[in-house]
Each structure stands twice: as C-alpha cells, then as structure tokens.
Scaffold this motif. Structure first.
Motif, PDB file in Angstrom:
ATOM      1  N   GLY A 516      44.817  57.481  48.484  1.00  0.00           N
ATOM      2  CA  GLY A 516      45.883  56.666  49.049  1.00  0.00           C
ATOM      3  C   GLY A 516      45.565  55.187  49.115  1.00  0.00           C
ATOM      4  N   VAL A 517      44.346  54.793  48.807  1.00  0.00           N
ATOM      5  CA  VAL A 517      43.974  53.372  48.856  1.00  0.00           C
ATOM      6  C   VAL A 517      44.542  52.602  47.669  1.00  0.00           C
ATOM      7  N   TYR A 518      45.087  53.328  46.695  1.00  0.00           N
ATOM      8  CA  TYR A 518      45.573  52.663  45.482  1.00  0.00           C
ATOM      9  C   TYR A 518      47.096  52.591  45.487  1.00  0.00           C
ATOM     10  N   ASP A 519      47.608  51.450  44.993  1.00  0.00           N
ATOM     11  CA  ASP A 519      49.062  51.327  44.853  1.00  0.00           C
ATOM     12  C   ASP A 519      49.516  51.567  43.421  1.00  0.00           C
ATOM     13  N   ARG A 520      48.564  51.734  42.529  1.00  0.00           N
ATOM     14  CA  ARG A 520      48.909  52.015  41.126  1.00  0.00           C
ATOM     15  C   ARG A 520      47.780  52.845  40.509  1.00  0.00           C
ATOM     16  N   ILE A 521      48.137  53.972  39.895  1.00  0.00           N
ATOM     17  CA  ILE A 521      47.178  54.802  39.167  1.00  0.00           C
ATOM     18  C   ILE A 521      47.783  55.100  37.801  1.00  0.00           C
ATOM     19  N   ALA A 537      42.883  52.644  38.285  1.00  0.00           N
ATOM     20  CA  ALA A 537      43.435  52.655  39.639  1.00  0.00           C
ATOM     21  C   ALA A 537      43.327  51.243  40.227  1.00  0.00           C
ATOM     22  N   ARG A 538      44.459  50.729  40.731  1.00  0.00           N
ATOM     23  CA  ARG A 538      44.475  49.394  41.339  1.00  0.00           C
ATOM     24  C   ARG A 538      44.607  49.534  42.853  1.00  0.00           C
ATOM     25  N   ASP A 539      43.673  48.895  43.579  1.00  0.00           N
ATOM     26  CA  ASP A 539      43.792  48.954  45.028  1.00  0.00           C
ATOM     27  C   ASP A 539      44.741  47.867  45.517  1.00  0.00           C
ATOM     28  N   ARG A 540      44.988  47.853  46.810  1.00  0.00           N
ATOM     29  CA  ARG A 540      46.038  46.978  47.343  1.00  0.00           C
ATOM     30  C   ARG A 540      45.631  45.504  47.373  1.00  0.00           C
ATOM     31  N   SER A 541      44.345  45.237  47.083  1.00  0.00           N
ATOM     32  CA  SER A 541      43.905  43.841  46.977  1.00  0.00           C
ATOM     33  C   SER A 541      43.913  43.355  45.537  1.00  0.00           C
ATOM     34  N   GLY A 542      44.333  44.211  44.595  1.00  0.00           N
ATOM     35  CA  GLY A 542      44.433  43.807  43.199  1.00  0.00           C
ATOM     36  C   GLY A 542      43.214  44.106  42.361  1.00  0.00           C
ATOM     37  N   VAL A 543      42.206  44.774  42.937  1.00  0.00           N
ATOM     38  CA  VAL A 543      41.017  45.130  42.162  1.00  0.00           C
ATOM     39  C   VAL A 543      41.334  46.364  41.310  1.00  0.00           C
ATOM     40  N   LEU A 544      40.941  46.299  40.051  1.00  0.00           N
ATOM     41  CA  LEU A 544      41.172  47.416  39.130  1.00  0.00           C
ATOM     42  C   LEU A 544      39.878  48.204  38.965  1.00  0.00           C
ATOM     43  N   TRP A 545      40.011  49.525  39.054  1.00  0.00           N
ATOM     44  CA  TRP A 545      38.862  50.416  38.969  1.00  0.00           C
ATOM     45  C   TRP A 545      39.049  51.397  37.808  1.00  0.00           C
ATOM     46  N   LEU A 546      37.920  51.759  37.200  1.00  0.00           N
ATOM     47  CA  LEU A 546      37.928  52.748  36.113  1.00  0.00           C
ATOM     48  C   LEU A 546      37.252  54.028  36.587  1.00  0.00           C
ATOM     49  N   TYR A 547      37.954  55.159  36.429  1.00  0.00           N
ATOM     50  CA  TYR A 547      37.394  56.483  36.673  1.00  0.00           C
ATOM     51  C   TYR A 547      37.266  57.187  35.319  1.00  0.00           C
ATOM     52  N   GLN A 548      36.033  57.356  34.871  1.00  0.00           N
ATOM     53  CA  GLN A 548      35.846  58.031  33.588  1.00  0.00           C
ATOM     54  C   GLN A 548      36.003  59.542  33.740  1.00  0.00           C
ATOM     55  N   GLY A 549      36.738  60.147  32.811  1.00  0.00           N
ATOM     56  CA  GLY A 549      36.881  61.592  32.801  1.00  0.00           C
ATOM     57  C   GLY A 549      35.579  62.280  32.416  1.00  0.00           C
ATOM     58  N   GLY A 564      42.489  40.603  40.498  1.00  0.00           N
ATOM     59  CA  GLY A 564      43.691  39.847  40.202  1.00  0.00           C
ATOM     60  C   GLY A 564      44.818  40.639  39.576  1.00  0.00           C
ATOM     61  N   TRP A 565      44.719  41.918  39.551  1.00  0.00           N
ATOM     62  CA  TRP A 565      45.747  42.730  38.895  1.00  0.00           C
ATOM     63  C   TRP A 565      46.981  42.910  39.772  1.00  0.00           C
ATOM     64  N   GLN A 566      46.995  42.321  40.982  1.00  0.00           N
ATOM     65  CA  GLN A 566      48.184  42.420  41.819  1.00  0.00           C
ATOM     66  C   GLN A 566      49.345  41.606  41.260  1.00  0.00           C
ATOM     67  N   VAL A 567      49.096  40.769  40.255  1.00  0.00           N
ATOM     68  CA  VAL A 567      50.168  39.951  39.668  1.00  0.00           C
ATOM     69  C   VAL A 567      51.097  40.784  38.796  1.00  0.00           C
ATOM     70  N   TYR A 568      50.684  42.000  38.492  1.00  0.00           N
ATOM     71  CA  TYR A 568      51.487  42.815  37.582  1.00  0.00           C
ATOM     72  C   TYR A 568      52.334  43.818  38.354  1.00  0.00           C
ATOM     73  N   ASP A 569      53.588  43.969  37.909  1.00  0.00           N
ATOM     74  CA  ASP A 569      54.454  44.973  38.527  1.00  0.00           C
ATOM     75  C   ASP A 569      54.513  46.267  37.717  1.00  0.00           C
ATOM     76  N   LYS A 570      54.109  46.201  36.453  1.00  0.00           N
ATOM     77  CA  LYS A 570      54.082  47.403  35.609  1.00  0.00           C
ATOM     78  C   LYS A 570      52.803  47.394  34.786  1.00  0.00           C
ATOM     79  N   ILE A 571      52.137  48.552  34.728  1.00  0.00           N
ATOM     80  CA  ILE A 571      50.907  48.713  33.937  1.00  0.00           C
ATOM     81  C   ILE A 571      51.029  50.027  33.172  1.00  0.00           C
ATOM     82  N   THR A 572      50.642  50.004  31.917  1.00  0.00           N
ATOM     83  CA  THR A 572      50.625  51.245  31.135  1.00  0.00           C
ATOM     84  C   THR A 572      49.454  51.202  30.174  1.00  0.00           C
TER      85      THR A 572
END
Length: 730
Positions: A516-521, A537-549, A564-572
């Motif tokens: 739940g700490v992420y606003d975008r996965i 996964a982007r947390d609510r402060s805009g930090v982007l994290w990588l989870y390797q499978g 700084g990834w909080q500037v984006y409204d859509k990520i794919t």
C-alpha cells in the motif's frame, strides 16, 4: 458446461493406455539378484553350470528323463528335447516320457493301441486297448512298463506289459478299485492312484515284483523318493494347505511348516533326498500375491527351510533323484531348473533350459521425454511403457526440481502397457519451465519379485513471457487489494465454453502485504536481464523501485532506481520499443508530453536518461504498452481517450510511433486496460479489460493485423479479482 481444450502447448496430467517405443534419456532399474543363498543351504553353481539350452515359452513341463525332457504346448504339440543340446522331436496326440535308471521311453497313447518306444535301442512294444466291455483300458506307464486294467467278474485287474516279457498281473489292488492310474514314482516304483467306495487312495507299486502296497488316504498331490513319501492335504479355502513327509523305512511322519493361510490353489510337492519341496502350482499365472508362490524346501533332518525358486508352474521327478521344475528365480530368469542334493546341507538349483524371460518385472520398451521438451513446439507428452508382465496400479511421478511440485499419474486397472499423457487442463496451472525428474513404479500383480522402477530427467523450455512471473509459460495478472496485499492470478487459458467465448483463469496466489505504500505499480517485463518479468513500483514521494522477478511467482528485494517520478500521471512498460531486444518504459507528464526510457538490461540502472518523443498525450486517460500486436518491427501502444475510443500507435522501432489508427469505441466500459501477454498461446500478446461498474473482465486476443488488431472480447472469469474491489490491477 463441456470442457473444450485449447491449442495452448502445455504439460499436465491425464491417463491413456497404449504401447511404447524407446526414446530419450532414461534409467531403467530392473534389479538383478543373485540366487539367494539362504542359510547356506541353496547354491547356484554358476562356475560349473553350462549355458542353458532353450526352453519353449508357454509350454508345460510334463516329464523329465535320463537324456531329455518332455513339454506340451498350449496347441497340444508334445516335444521331447535332449538335455545336451535342446534338439528333439515334436508329436501330435497323447505322449508320455517314462524312464528306468538308464533308459528313456516314449509312450504313445492311441484309441486302439499303446505304443512304447525305447529311445536307446529304438525297440518298441505295442499293447492293444479298446473301448468295449472286457477290453483292456489304458492305466498308465512307469519305468519300462505299460499298464492296463480289465474289469472281470472278480473285479478290476491291473496288468503290467514289458517288452519281450509275458504280461503279468499286479497284486494288492482292491477288486473294487476304480479310476486306476499308474504314474512314475522312482525308477523302482510306480505310484498307483485309485478310488475305492468313492474315496481316493494311492499306493506304491514295486515294479520288479508287481506288488502294490497301499499308501495314505487321499488323492492330493503326492511325491515319492527312494527314502520318503510326501503328500498334501487341506483345502484352499480353509485354514490353508498342509504338507506331510514320511520316512519309508520307519514310517515316521513330519508336517512341513507351510504358512497356515488359505491358498489360491493346490500346492505341489516334490522330493529331493531328505527334503520335501512345496509351493503354489502355477503361481506366475495368479493375479494376487501369496505366501505360497515361492517353492520352499524343508529338511526333515535339520527341520529348516529355504526358498529354492520364486515360483514354479510344475514339478517333474527325474530317475536320478533330482527334481526338475518349470519356474523362475529372480536374477536368473524363467525356464526349467534342475534341483539336486549335492551332499551336506546344500541344494543346487541350476537353470538348464531358459525361456529368455525375466522372473522379475522389467521394462521391455519405453517412450519417455527427450532431454529437452519444447512446449512451444508440442502440446504435451505421453509417457509409454511395455512391461514384461502386468503390474498393479502403475504410477508415474513427475517432479519439478526447482519448486518441488509433484504430480502423480496412475493407470487403473492393472496393466503391462501403461501410458501417461501430459496434456491440457489437468494441473491447477501450467507447468513451469525447468528441470524435471520422473519415476515409474508398479508392483507385480502376483507379488512375485520386486516392484518395477524406471526413472529419468528432462527439461521443459518455452520462450520467455514478459508477464510470466512464475515461469510456467502463461502470463499473470497482478492485483493489490485495499489492505495493501499483492495477489497473482495465473491467466492459464481454460476455455470452459468456447462457443460463447467464456474462459477461466487460474486461482490467485498471495504475494504478501505492505504494497500500500505505492501509488503506482507496473508489470514491466524483463528489465533486469533475466528471462522473468519484473515490477516497477512508485512510492508516494516519487521514488521508483525495481522488483526483479525470481521465476517462482514472487519477487526479489526492491532496488531504488530513481526519483522524481511523481511528475508522471501515466506509466507503462513491458514492450521493446527500440528494437534492441530490451524492454523499455513510457511515461506521460501532466502537460501531456510522452517520454521514452530506453531499457539497458541492467537491474542496477535499468533505464537510459529519458527522451522526449511527443506531446499532446494528455487527451488519453490510459496508455498500455501491449507488445507487438500488429506484426510490425517493434512493440506497439494502445491509448484510450476520454470518450472511450481506443487508438493504436504502431511502434516504428526507434522509440517513436506511426500516426494513430482508431480501433473502436466503448472502451470506457473498462477501468484499467492490462497488457496481458500471450494468454492463448498463439505467439501474440493480448489485451485484457477489467470492468468498470461491475462489468465482467474480458480478454481481447490479438490478430496480428494492424487494421483490426483485436478479436471480439471473451469473458474471463478471475477468482476474486474485480476492478471495483481491487485497489489496483496491473
């Protein structure tokens, strides 16, 4: 609803029954056992035993003589074969082998005469018989004599006929005897069985004097040696059969220690010196285990027992005091064994004629997977075996080495040709890639010999799927609930009503809490250089994290890859947009600018610096990198505008896109659009729509045609996954 199989190439469990051929890397374990030397009283002297001659498979042993033995086939052909080289002569009709201590005789039984032929001198004796009242009737043969009975006014008379000797009358036979039959006992004696007042009796006939001495009551199995007599009593259905042995000189009687349990049939008995041998007759033909199958020798002097053979169809006493048995011994095989006392406490069981068949169950032929099984090329695999004989409930166990996932397949009823087909729709989800072991086991139906086993290995391979997190060949859907728990649903494609376009995904699996700490996965495909899909996964402060499978359905510990990834409204992410074989990412900022993040394949730094590739993307409320759905040079993008119209942006292979093409309207029926990966196994990525306003999720299969990129949507049942109740689905 009827089950409709898809064409997806998978590996699972089903059962058929067919024959087999040999293929692939396999280890067949059909154990080889030395002849058991139990207590030092049984020996198979391999060093001095000549190579066995051939024994005709399927033939009964009906006589053992000085120079050869007699067998009868199931077609009624009787054959005499020499011990020395196995050569011989076949005969039609009733033929018997009789012997003195030095000479063998063949006796031919006809309707009007009995012919005896001396195999040493080739001389013959003919005895007339008939079917009319007062005619002589066949009674048997023993030693060098043929016997007939004649019913006179005084009663039944037993006569002895010997070549060049006048016919004589046997004394000691009761006048009211009926059903008289004479068979060999020892070179000096014959066994005479008859009925008297409806009861069975038997006795010993001295061949030299012609005097019959009555024996014990009963018409069970009997055996005679120079020193002992033995017989059986008891029923197969009561407390079990019994075996007795008597000293001919003293009359002392002992009972052999036969297991006191009901038998599957009558026991047979034989004598070798001061040992009585007993066991189930024809045990190999039975379909149940029995403690009486093994041929056991009981020493009347030491009162000890030893197993001589694992089974025997029949016994035949030889004139030298040895016993021949058509049977089998583990490790030595099927055929005719000669059992002889060698002095002291030792018996020798020597294979003198072999059928070439094993006594234990062995794998004769097999079809097993090749070393590498490519499930992009085949729909599954059928294991097949041909066994030497039937086993009870053969079982195949297949195990995935990495996960330990095991699947057992069985064939019912018993079978000598078990086959196990790995095909569609049998495991809860598709079979993972990687190394497998397999093992076949099956117990002989009659319990004779050890279980058969066969084992081997193979590897399952498929092309990597960017949305396949458990490496099983089918894509996965990830969802997060309102409590912050992450779930994985395998999109293993199961059409449950193909006509109506209704499909069913696999059961969902929990991947843990705290998400739940992420606003975008975002399911990102292979960003970290492994064949397995990864997560952004982007947390609510805009930090982007990588989870390797990890390829097991779960993910490694997160790694920070930027801020700084909080500037984006859509990520794919998940498509190769630059045609370099690596996954890239796209993001739109709140001013509508589209940015490209080119993938590096390095988990520690997965993207190059961003590159602006266009503006005006603010008109879309959803963008999805679906992969190459239209057959172009690189991955494509679909985008949905505020009116629910879906547009296709064909990738040009340099990170940019061709002018958009309208796909169709009505896509606002869905909240998220999910790049599902190749859900139906046709080699093209597909698109899923998760319903808004409680609409049913649908799967849109790609066509490969950019003009009409998707087929009509098919209903997809997802266990407990709903766009309205799940906080996030991706």
């Amino acid at each position: 609803m009827p089950l409709v199989h898809s064409t997806r190439r998978r590996l699972a469990g089903a059962v058929t029954a067919v024959l087999a051929v040999t293929l692939g890397a396999t280890t067949l374990a059909a154990p080889a056992y030395a002849a058991p030397a139990l207590g030092g009283v049984l020996a198979a002297d391999a060093a001095t035993t000549a190579s066995p001659i051939a024994y005709p498979g399927g033939s009964r042993l009906v006589g053992a003589g000085v120079t050869g033995f007699l067998t009868t086939s199931n077609t009624g052909i009787t054959t005499f074969r020499r011990y020395s080289d196995g050569t011989g002569q076949a005969y039609d009709g009733a033929v018997y082998l009789r012997s003195t201590s030095t000479t063998d005789f063949l006796v031919f039984r006809g309707s009007y005469k009995i012919t005896q032929r001396n195999l040493t001198t080739n001389g013959s004796l003919e005895v007339p018989v008939g079917s009319l009242t007062g005619d002589a009737k066949w009674a048997g043969a023993a030693g060098d004599a043929v016997f007939t009975t004649v019913v006179t006014e005084a009663g039944t008379v037993l006569r002895k006929h010997v070549a060049e000797t006048p016919t004589s009358t046997v004394t000691g036979l009761p006048a009211d005897a009926a059903s008289v039959m004479v068979t060999p006992a020892t070179p000096a004696h014959a066994k005479v069985t008859f009925t008297q007042n409806g009861s069975g009796r038997w006795g010993l006939l001295d061949l030299a004097t012609g005097v019959l001495t009555p024996g014990a009551p009963g018409i069970g199995a009997q055996a005679v040696s120079a020193t002992h007599t033995a017989w059986t009593s008891g029923s197969a259905t009561d407390q079990g059969p019994r075996v007795f042995v008597a000293d001919r000189a003293t009359g002392d009687v002992q009972e052999a220690p036969v297991p006191p349990v009901p038998s599957l049939g009558n026991l047979q008995v034989g004598l070798v010196g001061d040992r009585v041998l007993y066991g189930q007759k024809g045990g190999m033909n039975f379909v149940q285990p029995s403690v009486h199958h093994a041929i056991t020798a009981y020493n009347v002097s030491t009162r000890t027992t030893v197993k001589v053979l694992d089974h025997a169809y029949e016994f035949a006493s030889a004139p030298d005091g040895s016993l021949y048995a058509r049977g089998g011994l583990l490790g030595q095989g099927e055929g005719m064994y000669r059992i002889v006392a060698t002095g002291g406490d030792t018996l020798k069981a020597e294979l003198v004629a072999a059928t070439g068949e094993p006594t234990e169950v062995v794998v004769k032929d097999s079809t097993v997977p090749p070393a590498v099984l490519d499930l992009d090329q085949v729909d599954g695999f059928t294991f097949r075996w041909t066994l030497s004989r039937e086993v009870r409930n053969p079982k195949l166990t297949v195990r995935h080495v990495r996960t330990g996932k095991t699947h057992d397949l069985t064939v019912v009823p018993s079978s000598s040709t078990p086959a196990f087909a790995w095909v569609d729709n049998n495991w809860d989800e598709d079979v993972p890639n990687g190394d497998y072991t397999w093992e076949l086991t099956g117990e002989p139906v009659n319990g004779i010999g050890p279980a058969v086993t066969a084992g081997g290995t193979f590897k399952v391979v498929r092309k990597a799927q960017p949305h396949d997190f458990n490496d099983n060949g089918s894509p996965d859907l990830l969802s997060r609930d309102s409590a912050g728990r992450l779930w994985r649903t395998d999109l293993f494609y199961r059409p449950i009503d193909e006509r109506r376009g209704i499909n069913e995904a696999g059961a969902r699996t929990s991947l843990g809490s705290g998400w739940g700490v992420y606003d975008r996965i975002e399911a990102a495909g292979n960003l970290g250089g492994t064949p397995v899909g990864d997560l952004l996964a982007r947390d609510r402060s805009g930090v982007l994290w990588l989870y390797q499978g990890k390829g097991t359905g779960s993910f490694a510990t997160r790694v920070q890859i930027g801020g700084g990834w909080q500037v984006y409204d859509k990520i794919t992410s998940g498509s190769d947009l630059t045609n370099d074989g690596r996954v890239d990412a796209l993001a739109t900022d709140r001013s509508g600018v589209l940015w490209l993040y080119t993938g590096t394949g390095d988990a520690t730094k997965p993207f190059l610096p961003r590159k602006k590739i266009g503006a005006g993307w603010g008109i879309y409320n959803d963008i999805t990198a679906v992969g190459d759905i239209a057959g172009g040079p690189a991955g494509d993008l679909v985008a949905r505008d505020e009116d629910g119209v879906l547009w296709l942006h064909l990738g040009k292979g340099d990170g940019t896109f061709a002018p958009r093409t309208k796909i169709g309207g009505g896509w606002n029926a869905f909240r998220p659009l999910i790049a599902a990966g190749d859900a139906d196994g046709d080699g093209r990525p597909d698109l899923m729509g998760l319903g808004a306003s409680y609409q049913t999720p649908k799967l849109y299969k790609s066509t490969g045609d950019w003009k009409v990129p998707f087929r009509t949507g098919e209903v997809m049942y997802l266990e407990q996954v709903d766009a309205n109740t799940a906080d996030l689905v991706f």
